[in-house]
Structures are given as C-alpha cells and as structure tokens.
Scaffold this motif. Structure first.
Motif, PDB file in Angstrom:
ATOM      1  N   GLY A  72       0.974  -1.119   0.107  1.00  0.00           N
ATOM      2  CA  GLY A  72      -0.042   0.083  -0.254  1.00  0.00           C
ATOM      3  C   GLY A  72       0.875   1.307  -0.027  1.00  0.00           C
ATOM      4  O   GLY A  72       1.949   1.330  -0.094  1.00  0.00           O
ATOM      5  N   TRP A  73       0.247   2.003  -0.023  1.00  0.00           N
ATOM      6  CA  TRP A  73       0.869   4.032  -0.191  1.00  0.00           C
ATOM      7  C   TRP A  73       1.471   4.037   0.846  1.00  0.00           C
ATOM      8  O   TRP A  73       0.619   3.041   2.714  1.00  0.00           O
ATOM      9  N   TYR A  82       4.889   3.987  -2.765  1.00  0.00           N
ATOM     10  CA  TYR A  82       3.456   2.474  -2.626  1.00  0.00           C
ATOM     11  C   TYR A  82       4.502   1.340  -2.655  1.00  0.00           C
ATOM     12  O   TYR A  82       5.667   0.962  -4.008  1.00  0.00           O
TER      13      TYR A  82
END
Length: 200
Positions: A33-34, A63
């Motif tokens: 994820g970010w 990311y």
C-alpha cells in the motif's frame, strides 16, 4: 562500489515485474500500500575541502508491493536536505570567505524490505539522486566557490520496528553521491538518521 550499487538497483527493479496477483497470497508480515516517511540526523562529507557535517533530513513517499509473505518492494520519490559543512585547513585559508557547502535534491528509487517478524524488519534501497549543490572546488591553491546540478545515485540500508500496522520507526545509513567533475566539485555525503513511517 558504484557498480555494486547499480547492480543492486537493477536487481530490485526486476522484482517490479512480479505479477501483483502473486501478492494476494502474502501473509501479514509483508506490507502493501501507500506510505509516507520522514527522517532526520547527521550528514557528513569527507572529501576535498570538507571533513565534517551538519543536520540533515528528508521526506519521501511511495507505494509498496508485497511480493512474498515476508518481502515487499517499494517504489518511492523524495526530497533530502544534506546540510552545510565547513571547509577545513588550507582551503579555508586560501579562499578567505564563506566556504560552507550546501547540498539538497530529489530522489527516485526502490526500497526492498524484509520482515523478520511482524514487528522487526530490515531494508535496502537505492536509486537516482538529482543533486543541487554548492561549495568549494578541490583545488587547494586556487579553490573557487561554484554551484552545480547533477544526476548521480544514492544507496542505503536500515532496520526498523513496527509499532502498529500503520506506524514504524527505524535507524538508517544512506550514501549520496553528488559531484560535478567538469567543475571539480565533489560532495559525497554519508547520512545517519532516525526515521518514522506511516502506511495508509
């Protein structure tokens, strides 16, 4: 050393080709994820006119892809300020003015993280460093104050601890190569920092 770092960067880049579907089988240790992060510490130059350092730090974001149950690969960009160092010895005497260096710039690279457990991780990283700097040339008898822009590389490693699934802290070492051979200025910097990261 430069060739080794470039080889590491290319090897990590090859991992980007791993299908994202593979990450769906990853366990809870690998992160995906970010994320955003910041670090602060000490930047040290030991080259030519300079043999000291100053406060330094930076910010980054990117990311991260989980590529197996323990490992993730981050694609990230950032900005780093590497401080101002004072010139030494004959350089200061010959120049007789403000002989401080200054170095900063943007980064774009990869971060490969291995989770030893749900809490502890180690990582290596590297990529391009778009340097903007100023300082004295390496000529002891007639040093000049110059400014430069160059594209070089950075590489580093760190260890860290996941406080929660979103927050982690770490200790890091990074090397930033910054030079302009045409202008005879070289400001390679060793950066020692503590960091914090937040994952969305």
């Amino acid at each position: 050393m430069k060739n080794t770092m470039l080889a590491l960067a290319f090897a990590a880049a090859g991992l980007v080709a791993v299908p994202v579907a593979f990450a769906q089988d990853a366990g809870q240790n690998a992160q995906q994820g970010w994320y955003v992060g910041a670090n602060a510490g000490y930047g040290q130059i030991q080259k030519g006119p300079y043999d000291n350092g100053d406060f330094a730090g930076g910010v980054k974001g990117g990311y991260r892809f989980a590529i197996n149950p323990e490992t993730s690969l981050g694609v990230e960009v950032g900005y780093v300020y590497l401080g101002r160092a004072d010139a030494r010895g004959l350089y200061t005497q010959a120049y007789g003015g403000d002989a401080k260096s200054k170095l900063q710039g943007a980064t774009a690279g990869l971060d490969l993280r291995y989770n030893f457990s749900p809490r502890w991780y180690g990582e290596v990283r590297g990529g391009a460093f778009f340097a903007k700097g100023e300082g004295l040339t390496n000529d002891k008898f007639n040093p000049q104050s110059v400014r430069f822009n160059s594209t070089n590389y950075y590489a580093g490693a760190g260890v860290g601890y996941n406080i929660t699934p979103q927050w982690s802290v770490g200790l890091n070492y990074d090397y930033y190569q910054a030079s302009d051979s045409d202008k005879n200025i070289h400001l390679p910097t060793n950066l020692y920092t503590v960091s914090a990261e937040y994952r969305f």
